[in-house]
Motif scaffolding. Sequence first.
Motif, PDB file in Angstrom:
ATOM      1  N   PRO A 201     -12.785   6.660 -10.360  1.00  0.00           N
ATOM      2  CA  PRO A 201     -11.365   6.359 -10.604  1.00  0.00           C
ATOM      3  C   PRO A 201     -11.153   4.883 -10.895  1.00  0.00           C
ATOM      4  N   ASN A 202      -9.970   4.575 -11.408  1.00  0.00           N
ATOM      5  CA  ASN A 202      -9.598   3.186 -11.713  1.00  0.00           C
ATOM      6  C   ASN A 202      -8.370   2.784 -10.895  1.00  0.00           C
ATOM      7  N   ILE A 203      -8.276   1.508 -10.534  1.00  0.00           N
ATOM      8  CA  ILE A 203      -7.158   0.988  -9.727  1.00  0.00           C
ATOM      9  C   ILE A 203      -6.413  -0.059 -10.535  1.00  0.00           C
ATOM     10  N   THR A 204      -5.090   0.059 -10.546  1.00  0.00           N
ATOM     11  CA  THR A 204      -4.206  -0.888 -11.220  1.00  0.00           C
ATOM     12  C   THR A 204      -3.197  -1.422 -10.201  1.00  0.00           C
ATOM     13  N   TRP A 205      -2.930  -2.735 -10.262  1.00  0.00           N
ATOM     14  CA  TRP A 205      -2.000  -3.376  -9.320  1.00  0.00           C
ATOM     15  C   TRP A 205      -0.630  -3.550  -9.969  1.00  0.00           C
ATOM     16  N   TYR A 206       0.423  -3.463  -9.107  1.00  0.00           N
ATOM     17  CA  TYR A 206       1.800  -3.589  -9.587  1.00  0.00           C
ATOM     18  C   TYR A 206       2.585  -4.544  -8.668  1.00  0.00           C
ATOM     19  N   ARG A 207       3.492  -5.290  -9.285  1.00  0.00           N
ATOM     20  CA  ARG A 207       4.494  -6.081  -8.545  1.00  0.00           C
ATOM     21  C   ARG A 207       5.867  -5.583  -8.956  1.00  0.00           C
TER      22      ARG A 207
ATOM     23  N   CYS B 276      -0.506  -0.419  -5.418  1.00  0.00           N
ATOM     24  CA  CYS B 276      -1.649  -0.128  -6.288  1.00  0.00           C
ATOM     25  C   CYS B 276      -1.581   1.336  -6.720  1.00  0.00           C
ATOM     26  N   GLU B 277      -2.137   1.584  -7.902  1.00  0.00           N
ATOM     27  CA  GLU B 277      -2.116   2.923  -8.469  1.00  0.00           C
ATOM     28  C   GLU B 277      -3.529   3.327  -8.875  1.00  0.00           C
ATOM     29  N   VAL B 278      -3.916   4.532  -8.491  1.00  0.00           N
ATOM     30  CA  VAL B 278      -5.236   5.081  -8.849  1.00  0.00           C
ATOM     31  C   VAL B 278      -5.051   6.074  -9.987  1.00  0.00           C
ATOM     32  N   SER B 279      -5.814   5.881 -11.065  1.00  0.00           N
ATOM     33  CA  SER B 279      -5.817   6.850 -12.168  1.00  0.00           C
ATOM     34  C   SER B 279      -7.183   7.535 -12.191  1.00  0.00           C
ATOM     35  N   TYR B 280      -7.199   8.843 -12.401  1.00  0.00           N
ATOM     36  CA  TYR B 280      -8.439   9.616 -12.366  1.00  0.00           C
ATOM     37  C   TYR B 280      -8.313  10.797 -13.333  1.00  0.00           C
ATOM     38  N   PHE B 281      -9.505  11.262 -13.761  1.00  0.00           N
ATOM     39  CA  PHE B 281      -9.550  12.363 -14.724  1.00  0.00           C
ATOM     40  C   PHE B 281      -9.575  13.702 -14.005  1.00  0.00           C
ATOM     41  N   VAL B 282      -8.900  14.650 -14.622  1.00  0.00           N
ATOM     42  CA  VAL B 282      -8.948  16.051 -14.202  1.00  0.00           C
ATOM     43  C   VAL B 282      -9.143  16.872 -15.470  1.00  0.00           C
ATOM     44  N   PRO B 283      -9.504  18.125 -15.350  1.00  0.00           N
ATOM     45  CA  PRO B 283      -9.696  18.930 -16.558  1.00  0.00           C
ATOM     46  C   PRO B 283      -8.484  18.880 -17.481  1.00  0.00           C
ATOM     47  N   GLY B 284      -8.692  18.315 -18.624  1.00  0.00           N
ATOM     48  CA  GLY B 284      -7.660  18.297 -19.655  1.00  0.00           C
ATOM     49  C   GLY B 284      -6.589  17.243 -19.487  1.00  0.00           C
ATOM     50  N   ALA B 285      -6.686  16.362 -18.511  1.00  0.00           N
ATOM     51  CA  ALA B 285      -5.601  15.394 -18.307  1.00  0.00           C
ATOM     52  C   ALA B 285      -6.101  14.204 -17.500  1.00  0.00           C
TER      53      ALA B 285
ATOM     54  N   HIS C  78       6.730  -2.617  -9.436  1.00  0.00           N
ATOM     55  CA  HIS C  78       6.493  -1.565 -10.446  1.00  0.00           C
ATOM     56  C   HIS C  78       6.155  -2.119 -11.830  1.00  0.00           C
ATOM     57  N   ILE C  79       5.816  -3.383 -11.896  1.00  0.00           N
ATOM     58  CA  ILE C  79       5.368  -3.976 -13.161  1.00  0.00           C
ATOM     59  C   ILE C  79       3.881  -4.274 -13.033  1.00  0.00           C
ATOM     60  N   PRO C  80       3.051  -3.784 -13.980  1.00  0.00           N
ATOM     61  CA  PRO C  80       1.601  -3.993 -13.858  1.00  0.00           C
ATOM     62  C   PRO C  80       1.239  -5.473 -13.804  1.00  0.00           C
ATOM     63  N   ILE C  81       0.241  -5.778 -13.000  1.00  0.00           N
ATOM     64  CA  ILE C  81      -0.284  -7.141 -12.898  1.00  0.00           C
ATOM     65  C   ILE C  81      -1.572  -7.211 -13.717  1.00  0.00           C
ATOM     66  N   HIS C  82      -1.572  -8.047 -14.723  1.00  0.00           N
ATOM     67  CA  HIS C  82      -2.750  -8.206 -15.557  1.00  0.00           C
ATOM     68  C   HIS C  82      -3.490  -9.479 -15.141  1.00  0.00           C
TER      69      HIS C  82
END
Length: 629
Positions: free
Chosen positions: A181-187, A234-243, A189-193
Amino acid sequence: MDNFRSMALPNTSLLLLVLQMCALAWQAWALVDLRMEDNVEVYMDESAEIPCLYTFTEKPTMVMVQWFVREREGHRVRISYSDLTMQKVDEDTSYSNRISVLSNSDGETLTIQDVKLSDEREFFCQVSGLAAGNGEGRTLLKVFDPPEPPVIEGVLSGVSVSGDSPLKIASCETREGFPKPNITWYRDHIPIHPTTGLANVVTLVTKEFSGLYTVQSELHYKVTKEDKDAHFSCEVSYFVPGAVRTSESKGINITVHYPTTSVKIWKEWPEGLVKEGDKVKIHCQGDGNPPAPIIFSREQSDVELDSSQGLLVLKEVSRADSGAYECHSLDRDEVVDTLQLTVHYLDPAVVVPKDSEVMLKGESLTATCNALSSLETSTVWFKDGIEVGRGHIMQLQDATFDTAGQYDCEVTVPSLPGLLTSGSVHIIVQGAPQIKDAEREIELTEKVGAWVNLSCEVRGYPRPAITWSITGSQSQSWREVVKRETEDQVHSVVILKVSTHTIAVCNSTNDFGIETKTYSIKSIPFSQTPTARKTSADNSGVIIVVIIVSILLLAVLGSVFYFLYKKGKLPCGRSGKQEIINAYSTKEKTNKDDIVVEMKAKKTEESVLLKGVNGEKKPPNHQNSTLSK
């Protein structure tokens, strides 16, 4: 043909036949149309179906289908075989007990039970129709396992804004997911790059023994004062079948340490205006975090005032405590706030004239009462507890003796309850004596030997002196029994035994004149009934005597009836009643005068005491109380 494993066939001739058929199929490879999906996606621990669809341009006399899997080392291993006569799963493979093949008119479907992470690999389908053609296809099986929801933690010690480079402010972790999975940070609700010098993300990926991934991410951030109210997540994004799916953590607030940029001072107590004697509480608070100690001082003074935790307490303030109060934080001397404190006061009342004032009857007087105050005042005048005027000035017109007395003034501050002061002035009215009674000459008629009370009440200033002048009675037959004096009043009562026609004169004198009151007492023999007096007090005396005589007669009459009853001589009938009446009449004639004389002889003192002021008769107890005065 290197990929074929030896198959268990019934005899050698059949094997040769198969080899010949394979050789022919190799020559006609392009005559079969075989279709397979590039990828098949499935959740771990579920079942995966891999279809293999094929068609021939010419109808084959025989069709053979074989399934292969690519091992980790790169070579392929057959796991299933089928033809027109049989369908068989190869033994001694990792799929021997977990796969099945379903054939239909369009092709075959390979089903894999209880998919594991290790099943993510390529699967091959080989189809041979001998002379009708041959074909091969592949499908990549992809396995997915969603990770646990992310867990976020902030730095408990807080983060200072004074750092030159980004500092770690929070960490985020998600466990046991596949693929990684991947982790993205937010302040807010705005992504922190990641930005050089402002934000940086450090990621640590761990592959567990099970093949699942755990990802840990640290956010390094250069905070400012404005970040004290921001929420990081923080938000975790991960793959599932088809999405692709996401899972967001809760938001956390970071403790930001920053210096004081402003302070605020205010009066907490009392609410509203402050008066002398109040306890005053002054608060001061800075906007730094953590809060810096607060210093209080008077304006243009370097003396530090005693305070605690931003609270300054002034006990029983006076007007000297009025002025400007300053506060500043210990970390920033130049950041100051000021409070102007005004302590209101009310000085003791000033009354003019002071203490006392002497007036002549008929004169007028102006009295004033006020007090120095920081606010507008109001004055109310009282005499004997009763309000007699409002305002700082009181006018006394055409003074009389009733004007005399003490006048109290109360000075208050309407806008500030609790401020109160008072003063007084004593007014003395000078004048000639003045008899309180309207009648100056009073005529009385009394029996010889009777005692009468004569009253004389006079007002005047200086206090009049009273003397009695009595003619017609012996000097030992009268005496003064009451004498009460006040500042401007005298009350004198004498008791007099009537012997002859008497003239009693009350003489009252002072520096301003003389006033008299005369009693003319006409004496009558004791056996005669006194004539009506000229005052209302005479009637009450007569009534009292009549009541006493009536009570005595009734008592005698009752005694006679009781005596006759006991002796048995009480006659019956009309004649008996007549005898009683005659007997009583005879007895009354012979004894009436004796009874009255005896009463007068024994009750002389009582009769005197029953008579009140101005000739009125009063009970003995009243006379005793009068004498005691």
